[in-house]
Design a protein around this motif. Sequence first.
Motif: not given
Length: 535
Positions: A459-487
């Motif tokens: 239920a807990l999931a959140s994406a953030v812009a990362w990394p930031i190069n020259d002040g610009l977003a170059a990609g996305i990293v996501s998080f899930v609220g869990a001890a483990r995840v099948d990435e």
Amino acid sequence: MASLAHIEMKPNFNLAAAVHRHALSTPDALAVACQGRSLTYGELAEQAARIGNCLASHMTGPTHDGQPPRVGIMASRSVDACVAMLGACWSGATYVPLGLKLPEERLLNLLEQCSFSAIVTDDAGALLLSERVLSRCPALVIHTGTKPIEARADHVEIIDMASLDRVTPSAPEPMAESDTAYIIFTSGTTGVPKGVMISVAAARHFVSTMVETFSLTSSDRALETCELSFDISVHNMFSTWEVGASLHILPAAKVMGAVKFARESRLTLWTSVPSLAGMLRQIKALAPASLPDLRLTIFGGEPVPESIVKAWQIAAPNGAIATLYGPTETTVFCTSQPVTTPVPLSPGRDVIAIGVPFANHEIMVIDEHDQPLPDGSPGELAISGVQLAQGYLGSPELTAARFPTINGQRWYRSGDLGMRDASGRFHCLGRIDNQVKVMGHRVELEEIDAHLREVSGHALASAVAWPINDGLAAGIVSFVGAARVDEAGVVAALRLRLPAYMLPSRVIALADMPINANGKVDRRALRGWLEAQAA
């Protein structure tokens, strides 16, 4: 050409009219070139008219509240993509670009939303015509490529462009200013893409403004770095063709060689997201005077860092630079800021100001109650003017929310945080919601969250812009609220749902997800976590 009943006797504001005009006056002038293939204005008009004739003779009358039929364009960054799009325009239809990197599920969703009268493909687009996709396709598919389409569906007639008789191009079908010129889909917070509908009047005003503001001429040689599904392509194509100039398409596979391409093609106009310039800077491609022929560079689509501008000035010493701002809902760009000395930076940031609005446009900074704020006070940027979109396809409630009437005037609430300084210059200070720009693409982080919750089962999931190069977003990293995840499994499942630019590079399990005062996942804390890990 056969007429469509809904546009009989209307004045002709068709976006393809300029190509026809130049086909009559300068038929041998170069119109478009890509990977050794080129078309003159005469050739481009003939091929577009050939497709337009076929579309017009097969399509019936209006099916969208008096608006033109819709034609989906499944074509790559190519000469054929230009022909396909212009063919749709020539027939008097609304063109709708469908990105070729879309997962099949997303493509099926767009086919359902749009109720197309026809699809036009090139060889790359034809590869997406699986049995499932064809089952949702309209009755007509025109194929501009040379490779046969293997998949078939009983209800779909597939016509190869090579089988169509050559024609002497007549004028494109008349279109009224209120007709929808094109629909471009952007990321949506609910997990469903939003179709932004742009009128012919809005597109025509934008093109005229670009031509006048930047003194475009027939001797210009313009760069194309975009797919049709990215709205900067509207400027690259139609502003170029409006003045009889030539468009030079950079293949996606050769983007890292963009400087060499521009130099060998003797380009005079460069329009791109600043991220591309940042990438070229990182690989040390921006050598001093490496772009000697450029007379004008336009950066837009995302914030423009000062560091990129300074590197570009060294690489293109003979040209001017302008930064342009505008959400898709305001027809590509709606403000302009020339880069001067000193560089006009936004207060407390290393990015260029967004400048002042185009003619026939207004911008105001408003609070949460739609009340204007004084100069120097940050608030939401609201935009009004002739280039506002008609709204969102099939979403009247969202349209009403994002395009409110304030004091009797229609505005677009941009979701951008901004301010106006004492000189009247506007500055964009970021977002007030969870939308980011990744390599110029507009991404709603909540859309990624919605899919991530579904495929991960958490239920807990959140994406953030990362990394930031020259002040610009170059990609996305996501998080899930869990001890483990099948990435690997989660990323594979997301790949079936999201375009590549929205796909997280990592999915991180975090048992103790940070929660803010509103009870929501704290994205700022997640970015801090990533910064700490990178330190």
